[in-house]
Design a protein around this motif. Structure first.
Motif, PDB file in Angstrom:
ATOM      1  N   PHE A  21       0.626  -0.851   0.421  1.00  0.00           N
ATOM      2  CA  PHE A  21       0.166  -0.282   0.061  1.00  0.00           C
ATOM      3  C   PHE A  21       0.652   1.323  -0.159  1.00  0.00           C
ATOM      4  O   PHE A  21       0.647   2.702  -0.936  1.00  0.00           O
ATOM      5  N   LEU A  22       1.774   1.656   1.000  1.00  0.00           N
ATOM      6  CA  LEU A  22       3.040   2.571   1.029  1.00  0.00           C
ATOM      7  C   LEU A  22       3.849   2.516  -0.075  1.00  0.00           C
ATOM      8  O   LEU A  22       3.958   3.603  -1.179  1.00  0.00           O
ATOM      9  N   LYS A  23       3.717   1.613  -0.966  1.00  0.00           N
ATOM     10  CA  LYS A  23       4.989   1.450  -2.463  1.00  0.00           C
ATOM     11  C   LYS A  23       3.973   2.384  -3.110  1.00  0.00           C
ATOM     12  O   LYS A  23       3.891   2.788  -4.740  1.00  0.00           O
ATOM     13  N   ALA A  24       2.383   1.730  -3.532  1.00  0.00           N
ATOM     14  CA  ALA A  24       1.429   2.476  -4.124  1.00  0.00           C
ATOM     15  C   ALA A  24       1.259   3.886  -4.053  1.00  0.00           C
ATOM     16  O   ALA A  24       1.503   4.748  -4.839  1.00  0.00           O
ATOM     17  N   GLU A 161      -3.296  -0.215   6.234  1.00  0.00           N
ATOM     18  CA  GLU A 161      -3.409   1.158   5.069  1.00  0.00           C
ATOM     19  C   GLU A 161      -3.394   1.860   5.697  1.00  0.00           C
ATOM     20  O   GLU A 161      -3.088   2.976   5.412  1.00  0.00           O
ATOM     21  N   VAL A 162      -3.885   1.790   7.430  1.00  0.00           N
ATOM     22  CA  VAL A 162      -3.917   3.367   8.205  1.00  0.00           C
ATOM     23  C   VAL A 162      -2.530   3.387   8.222  1.00  0.00           C
ATOM     24  O   VAL A 162      -2.383   4.839   7.988  1.00  0.00           O
ATOM     25  N   GLU A 163      -1.516   2.275   8.657  1.00  0.00           N
ATOM     26  CA  GLU A 163      -0.561   2.543   9.061  1.00  0.00           C
ATOM     27  C   GLU A 163       0.614   2.830   7.989  1.00  0.00           C
ATOM     28  O   GLU A 163       1.138   3.986   7.899  1.00  0.00           O
ATOM     29  N   ALA A 164       0.093   2.481   6.450  1.00  0.00           N
ATOM     30  CA  ALA A 164       0.546   3.412   5.475  1.00  0.00           C
ATOM     31  C   ALA A 164       0.767   4.151   5.108  1.00  0.00           C
ATOM     32  O   ALA A 164       1.827   5.120   4.891  1.00  0.00           O
ATOM     33  N   PHE A 165      -0.667   5.103   5.672  1.00  0.00           N
ATOM     34  CA  PHE A 165      -0.748   6.249   5.332  1.00  0.00           C
ATOM     35  C   PHE A 165       0.038   6.843   6.390  1.00  0.00           C
ATOM     36  O   PHE A 165       0.190   7.748   6.137  1.00  0.00           O
ATOM     37  N   GLY A 166      -0.093   6.842   7.111  1.00  0.00           N
ATOM     38  CA  GLY A 166       0.344   7.447   8.255  1.00  0.00           C
ATOM     39  C   GLY A 166       2.506   7.876   7.750  1.00  0.00           C
ATOM     40  O   GLY A 166       2.559   8.699   8.636  1.00  0.00           O
TER      41      GLY A 166
END
Length: 211
Positions: A21-24, A161-166
């Protein structure tokens, strides 16, 4: 897309999903950073306006300090060899950076290996660095709205996903702060914490000797 594997347990699957998700997000970094730079809230403030509002920059000055930091034995060797890795920021009470203290007292609540940190950088006083977590939360919501995403709490990977956004917002915020000339700041009311935002301002990290 959530990862699919018969060989990974639920923790590993979640971790892999957060990484993907973070890569995206990072694949669209220029677009998303540009949006966050220019988008305004109801008060006419951009995210950079709010981030820089956490600091008193009137008396910004190049300063040198010797700080202390505590970390696990596993991290101590990596820190000494590789320095501060901004990708591993997880403590954000006073902003997205590397947390140090100027005295033993500031580190009493932490266990682990004591490190000495030599810092030289453009230094300011924090006005209200504890505002960061509110800014971060608002920015995640703003970004999700821009991407036309809604929290789906039936999704087993929602917290990943919330972690990746953070993490994405942490790095955006850290870069914004540094690009506006702030290497480190005193965190007012934080019992002696100093936050280093610019890894280049850390001149040396080594294990402290016991005197």
């Amino acid at each position: 897309e959530p990862p699919k594997s018969d060989t990974l347990d639920s923790y590993e699957l979640g971790k892999k999903h957060a990484e993907n998700f973070l890569k995206a997000l990072n694949a669209r970094k220029d677009e998303l950073y540009s949006y966050l730079d220019s988008s305004k809230d109801d008060n006419g403030l951009t995210i950079p306006d709010r981030l820089l509002g956490m600091f008193d920059t009137n008396n910004a000055e190049i300063k040198e300090y010797n700080f202390l930091h505590k970390t696990s034995e596993n991290n101590a060797e990596s820190l000494q060899k590789n320095g501060f890795d901004s990708d591993k920021i997880n403590k954000t009470n006073y902003g997205p950076g590397f947390y140090v203290g100027i005295s033993e007292g500031a580190l009493l609540i932490y266990s682990g290996v004591k490190m000495q940190v030599k810092y030289k950088g453009n230094t300011v006083q924090g006005k209200d660095l504890s505002e960061y977590d509110r800014i971060k939360s608002d920015t995640v919501n703003k970004l999700m709205k821009y991407l036309d995403l809604k929290p789906d709490f039936s999704n087993r990977f929602i917290m990943n996903e919330v972690e990746a956004f953070g993490k994405f917002i942490n790095e955006y915020s850290r870069k914004t702060i540094v690009e506006n000339g702030i290497d480190g700041a005193w965190a007012s009311g934080s019992e002696g914490y100093f936050v280093i935002f610019n890894p280049a301002s850390i001149k040396e990290i080594k294990q402290a000797t016991n005197n």
